[in-house]
Design a protein around this motif. Structure first.
Motif, PDB file in Angstrom:
ATOM      1  N   SER A 177       0.799  -0.640  -0.193  1.00 15.88           N
ATOM      2  CA  SER A 177      -0.144   0.084   0.333  1.00 15.88           C
ATOM      3  C   SER A 177       1.092   1.463   0.281  1.00 15.88           C
ATOM      4  O   SER A 177       2.174   1.828   0.437  1.00 15.88           O
ATOM      5  N   PRO A 178       0.853   2.131  -0.623  1.00 19.03           N
ATOM      6  CA  PRO A 178       1.216   3.318  -0.769  1.00 19.03           C
ATOM      7  C   PRO A 178       0.822   4.232   0.464  1.00 19.03           C
ATOM      8  O   PRO A 178       2.461   5.323   0.984  1.00 19.03           O
ATOM      9  N   TYR A 179       0.387   3.832   1.262  1.00 17.99           N
ATOM     10  CA  TYR A 179       0.577   4.343   2.554  1.00 17.99           C
ATOM     11  C   TYR A 179       1.066   3.528   3.840  1.00 17.99           C
ATOM     12  O   TYR A 179       0.668   4.215   5.162  1.00 17.99           O
ATOM     13  N   SER A 180       1.494   2.336   3.345  1.00 15.04           N
ATOM     14  CA  SER A 180       2.423   1.040   4.178  1.00 15.04           C
ATOM     15  C   SER A 180       3.172   2.268   4.861  1.00 15.04           C
ATOM     16  O   SER A 180       4.187   2.680   4.349  1.00 15.04           O
ATOM     17  N   ALA A 181       3.848   2.580   6.434  1.00 11.73           N
ATOM     18  CA  ALA A 181       4.634   3.275   6.645  1.00 11.73           C
ATOM     19  C   ALA A 181       5.794   2.127   6.680  1.00 11.73           C
ATOM     20  O   ALA A 181       7.083   2.734   7.833  1.00 11.73           O
ATOM     21  N   VAL A 182       5.786   0.913   7.038  1.00 10.59           N
ATOM     22  CA  VAL A 182       7.103   0.259   5.942  1.00 10.59           C
ATOM     23  C   VAL A 182       6.943  -1.138   5.199  1.00 10.59           C
ATOM     24  O   VAL A 182       6.082  -0.259   4.478  1.00 10.59           O
ATOM     25  N   ALA A 183       8.417  -0.559   4.861  1.00 10.68           N
ATOM     26  CA  ALA A 183       8.030  -1.482   3.551  1.00 10.68           C
ATOM     27  C   ALA A 183       8.619  -2.809   3.540  1.00 10.68           C
ATOM     28  O   ALA A 183       8.996  -3.223   4.165  1.00 10.68           O
ATOM     29  N   TYR A 184       7.948  -3.294   1.830  1.00  8.63           N
ATOM     30  CA  TYR A 184       8.118  -4.214   1.974  1.00  8.63           C
ATOM     31  C   TYR A 184       9.417  -5.281   2.592  1.00  8.63           C
ATOM     32  O   TYR A 184       9.417  -6.186   2.679  1.00  8.63           O
ATOM     33  N   ASP A 185      10.767  -4.631   2.003  1.00 10.81           N
ATOM     34  CA  ASP A 185      11.689  -5.768   2.428  1.00 10.81           C
ATOM     35  C   ASP A 185      11.952  -5.173   3.845  1.00 10.81           C
ATOM     36  O   ASP A 185      12.817  -6.020   3.906  1.00 10.81           O
ATOM     37  N   GLN A 186      11.851  -4.284   4.054  1.00  7.32           N
ATOM     38  CA  GLN A 186      12.154  -4.251   5.861  1.00  7.32           C
ATOM     39  C   GLN A 186      10.743  -5.541   6.702  1.00  7.32           C
ATOM     40  O   GLN A 186      11.806  -6.107   7.458  1.00  7.32           O
ATOM     41  N   ARG A 187       9.739  -5.403   6.047  1.00  7.34           N
ATOM     42  CA  ARG A 187       9.039  -6.760   7.006  1.00  7.34           C
ATOM     43  C   ARG A 187       8.856  -7.365   6.858  1.00  7.34           C
ATOM     44  O   ARG A 187       9.568  -8.489   7.279  1.00  7.34           O
ATOM     45  N   PHE A 188       9.749  -7.960   5.558  1.00  8.65           N
ATOM     46  CA  PHE A 188      10.177  -9.316   5.640  1.00  8.65           C
ATOM     47  C   PHE A 188      11.182  -9.323   5.891  1.00  8.65           C
ATOM     48  O   PHE A 188      11.405 -11.232   6.374  1.00  8.65           O
ATOM     49  N   GLU A 189      12.202  -8.927   6.034  1.00 10.44           N
ATOM     50  CA  GLU A 189      13.576  -9.370   6.605  1.00 10.44           C
ATOM     51  C   GLU A 189      13.326  -9.746   7.983  1.00 10.44           C
ATOM     52  O   GLU A 189      13.406 -10.480   8.632  1.00 10.44           O
ATOM     53  N   GLU A 190      12.257  -8.349   9.009  1.00  9.86           N
ATOM     54  CA  GLU A 190      11.682  -8.612  10.153  1.00  9.86           C
ATOM     55  C   GLU A 190      11.443 -10.009  10.172  1.00  9.86           C
ATOM     56  O   GLU A 190      12.052 -10.733  11.116  1.00  9.86           O
ATOM     57  N   ILE A 191      10.915 -10.576   8.910  1.00  9.67           N
ATOM     58  CA  ILE A 191      10.222 -11.880   9.506  1.00  9.67           C
ATOM     59  C   ILE A 191      10.880 -13.361   9.803  1.00  9.67           C
ATOM     60  O   ILE A 191      11.461 -13.560  10.022  1.00  9.67           O
ATOM     61  N   ARG A 192      11.571 -13.082   8.123  1.00  9.32           N
ATOM     62  CA  ARG A 192      12.432 -14.110   7.964  1.00  9.32           C
ATOM     63  C   ARG A 192      13.883 -14.585   8.652  1.00  9.32           C
ATOM     64  O   ARG A 192      14.347 -15.515   8.879  1.00  9.32           O
ATOM     65  N   GLN A 217      10.193 -19.151   0.525  1.00 11.90           N
ATOM     66  CA  GLN A 217      11.498 -18.223   0.934  1.00 11.90           C
ATOM     67  C   GLN A 217      11.711 -18.040   2.135  1.00 11.90           C
ATOM     68  O   GLN A 217      13.127 -17.644   2.449  1.00 11.90           O
ATOM     69  N   ILE A 218      10.648 -17.787   2.997  1.00 18.59           N
ATOM     70  CA  ILE A 218      11.017 -17.774   4.808  1.00 18.59           C
ATOM     71  C   ILE A 218      11.397 -18.686   4.744  1.00 18.59           C
ATOM     72  O   ILE A 218      12.341 -18.637   5.889  1.00 18.59           O
ATOM     73  N   PHE A 219      10.974 -19.837   4.857  1.00 14.53           N
ATOM     74  CA  PHE A 219      11.336 -21.263   5.262  1.00 14.53           C
ATOM     75  C   PHE A 219      12.918 -21.754   4.435  1.00 14.53           C
ATOM     76  O   PHE A 219      13.946 -22.212   5.295  1.00 14.53           O
ATOM     77  N   ASN A 220      13.248 -21.559   3.435  1.00  9.72           N
ATOM     78  CA  ASN A 220      14.259 -21.442   3.203  1.00  9.72           C
ATOM     79  C   ASN A 220      15.216 -21.180   3.355  1.00  9.72           C
ATOM     80  O   ASN A 220      17.116 -21.787   3.841  1.00  9.72           O
ATOM     81  N   TYR A 221      15.239 -19.634   3.684  1.00  9.17           N
ATOM     82  CA  TYR A 221      16.225 -19.202   4.080  1.00  9.17           C
ATOM     83  C   TYR A 221      16.289 -18.854   5.652  1.00  9.17           C
ATOM     84  O   TYR A 221      18.210 -19.152   6.074  1.00  9.17           O
ATOM     85  N   ARG A 222      15.507 -19.435   6.471  1.00  7.75           N
ATOM     86  CA  ARG A 222      16.336 -20.274   8.052  1.00  7.75           C
ATOM     87  C   ARG A 222      15.835 -21.147   8.123  1.00  7.75           C
ATOM     88  O   ARG A 222      17.018 -21.932   8.658  1.00  7.75           O
ATOM     89  N   TYR A 223      16.480 -22.163   6.999  1.00  8.76           N
ATOM     90  CA  TYR A 223      16.799 -23.908   6.375  1.00  8.76           C
ATOM     91  C   TYR A 223      18.203 -23.362   6.160  1.00  8.76           C
ATOM     92  O   TYR A 223      19.014 -24.040   6.844  1.00  8.76           O
ATOM     93  N   ASN A 224      18.431 -22.736   5.281  1.00  8.51           N
ATOM     94  CA  ASN A 224      20.219 -22.791   4.963  1.00  8.51           C
ATOM     95  C   ASN A 224      20.946 -21.465   6.502  1.00  8.51           C
ATOM     96  O   ASN A 224      21.834 -22.202   6.775  1.00  8.51           O
ATOM     97  N   ALA A 225      19.962 -20.664   7.000  1.00  2.59           N
ATOM     98  CA  ALA A 225      20.695 -20.293   8.563  1.00  2.59           C
ATOM     99  C   ALA A 225      20.104 -20.921   9.743  1.00  2.59           C
ATOM    100  O   ALA A 225      20.754 -20.537  10.159  1.00  2.59           O
ATOM    101  N   GLN A 226      19.767 -22.086   9.751  1.00  4.18           N
ATOM    102  CA  GLN A 226      19.484 -22.830  10.923  1.00  4.18           C
ATOM    103  C   GLN A 226      18.871 -21.912  12.351  1.00  4.18           C
ATOM    104  O   GLN A 226      19.371 -22.114  12.837  1.00  4.18           O
TER     105      GLN A 226
END
Length: 473
Positions: A177-192, A217-226
């Motif tokens: 959303s153009p009104y989102s206070a958080v960028a997608y990349d930031q939110r996705f990185e916080e989760i994964r 993408q989330i599971f794969n990142y966490r799997y590789n990073a253990q």
């Protein structure tokens, strides 16, 4: 040399007099109304700080230290902040102390299973390493255990991100959303990259290509990073995207625990009987009440009925794979099927007894906007039942939708080898896909009952008449 208090008083005449507590800096709590004084800390008088009673030469002389009340307040604020970051604000009550590891009214086997799940989760919370996968039906306790892990980690001052899978995807979508206070990349990185990620209800999300890709993408990142990860799901692993499943089942990374306990929310009702089940209508049908009809049937049919009876009783003691009873209406097949289900329920095990046309009506009813039960939950309740009795197969309306639902149900239970009992009329016209499953003697024992309908035959009277005739002779 003047005392420090006198020197300060001379330089600052308006400085308030110190209270009786020499360790409290300028406490004027006595000037407050009595009702407000009751809320003040008895140690610092509400200032939050104390002066240490040390000599002037001491390096800590004159320094203020935090009162216990301020330390406790800051700890609570820190925990509240961690709970907010971890999405645990409303789930603080889910702790290991609040969990009942022995369940309520469970059989011994299920009690051991639930306690094992409790111990595994507790061990993981103390030292989060690898992945923990908690599987089970609705209300079995898996979400409580997952939240308890998060609360335990947060209590140690560490971060644990708890999020329901559909909500996670909604959070990611909202960043577009153009009104989102958080960028997608930031939110996705916080989760994964969360130090400990707890994903609740995996499989409950809409399986769009975008959703599947984000989760992979989330599971794969966490799997590789253990990175330590906890996953809960009421779906079978076979139903989850194969790319994700391959990482969930890695024995070097994951520990999988399936909880067998039923829905704890129904602990106040009779265990083992679902609202979907019509077993209560067959409460009087048991092995003890079954009539062998020895004085009515010829020898071949009587022996056939006796074999069916013994087979059903042995199956009730140790249900494995499938039974398909067929025969004329009123031959006793429904009585035997209900006897098996009643025997299991009396022993504390769940059993679902449902007439096939009624089952399809229950499934259709879930599409009503006012239905209290969603379709997925109702269908899962049937296909995952530890023991399922499907009565009168073949009497349902053979619409394409009905055929598809029955095939999905039969196919799942066939592959999972879940104990299933089917009753049907002799020579019923089944669709080839269902027929191929029922006729597989490696999984299913077909048993045709040769006895005719007993309805309208006064068996007892016939028996008494024969006895009288014998007496006369």
């Amino acid at each position: 040399m003047k005392p420090l208090d006198d020197a300060l008083k001379q330089q600052y005449p308006d400085l308030p007099e110190p209270s009786g507590n020499n360790n409290s800096p300028g406490n004027d709590s006595e000037s407050l109304p009595k009702e407000e004084q009751e809320w003040l800390c008895p140690i610092c008088g509400g200032t939050g700080y104390l002066r240490q009673d040390v000599p002037v030469s001491h390096p800590d002389f004159g320094k203020l230290i935090k009162c216990k009340c301020r330390v406790q307040e800051q700890d609570e604020k820190r925990l509240d902040k961690l709970r907010a970051i971890s999405n645990m604000g409303t789930m603080a009550r889910f702790t290991f102390d609040a969990f009942v590891p022995d369940g309520i009214g469970l059989t011994e086997a299920r009690r051991r299973n639930l306690r094992m799940a409790f111990e595994i989760a507790d061990e993981f919370a103390k030292e989060p390493e690898g992945w923990l996968i908690l599987l089970g039906g609705y209300g079995c306790g898996k979400t409580h255990l997952a939240a308890a892990i998060a609360n335990c980690v947060i209590a140690r001052g560490q971060t644990a991100l708890f999020v329901v899978t559909p909500d996670l995807l909604d959070h990611l979508r909202s960043t577009y959303s153009p009104y989102s206070a958080v960028a997608y990349d930031q939110r996705f990185e916080e989760i994964r990259a969360a130090p400990l990620l707890i994903l609740d209800d995996l499989g409950a999300h809409s399986s769009t290509p975008w959703a599947q890709e984000k989760l992979f993408q989330i599971f794969n990142y966490r799997y590789n990073a253990q990175l330590p990860t906890v996953v809960t799901s009421n779906h079978e692993l076979e139903e989850i995207d194969i790319r994700i499943r391959s990482r969930l089942i890695d024995p070097d990374m994951s520990r999988i625990m399936t909880i067998l306990a039923p829905d704890f929310r129904q602990s106040g009702v009779t265990q083992g009987i679902s609202e979907l089940s019509s077993l209560s209508l067959h409460a009087d049908q048991s092995f003890d009440s079954f009539d062998m009809r020895e004085h009515e049937l010829d020898r071949e049919k009587a022996e056939n009925l006796k074999r069916a009876f013994n087979f059903a009783r042995n199956f009730a003691a140790n249900p494995q794979d499938w039974i398909a009873f067929s025969g004329a209406y009123g031959c006793g097949k429904t009585h035997l099927a209900a006897s098996i289900a009643n025997e299991r329920v009396r022993s504390g095990e769940p059993a679902l007894f449902v007439v096939v046309p009624d089952l399809l009506d229950h499934l259709r009813a879930t599409f009503n906007p006012n239905s209290p039960t969603p379709y997925d939950k109702r269908f899962d309740e049937v296909r995952k039942s530890p023991l399922l009795v499907l009565d009168d197969l073949g009497t349902e309306s053979a619409t394409p939708w009905a055929e598809e639902k029955l095939y999905q149900l039969f196919n799942h239970r066939y592959n999972a080898r879940l104990p299933t009992i089917v009753t049907m009329a002799k020579d019923v016209d089944l669709k080839p896909r269902l027929k191929s499953l029922i006729l597989d003697v490696g999984r299913c024992t077909p048993f045709e009952i040769m006895a005719p309908s007993y309805r309208g035959l006064p068996t007892r009277n016939i028996s008494k008449t024969r006895k009288r005739r014998t007496t006369r002779r």
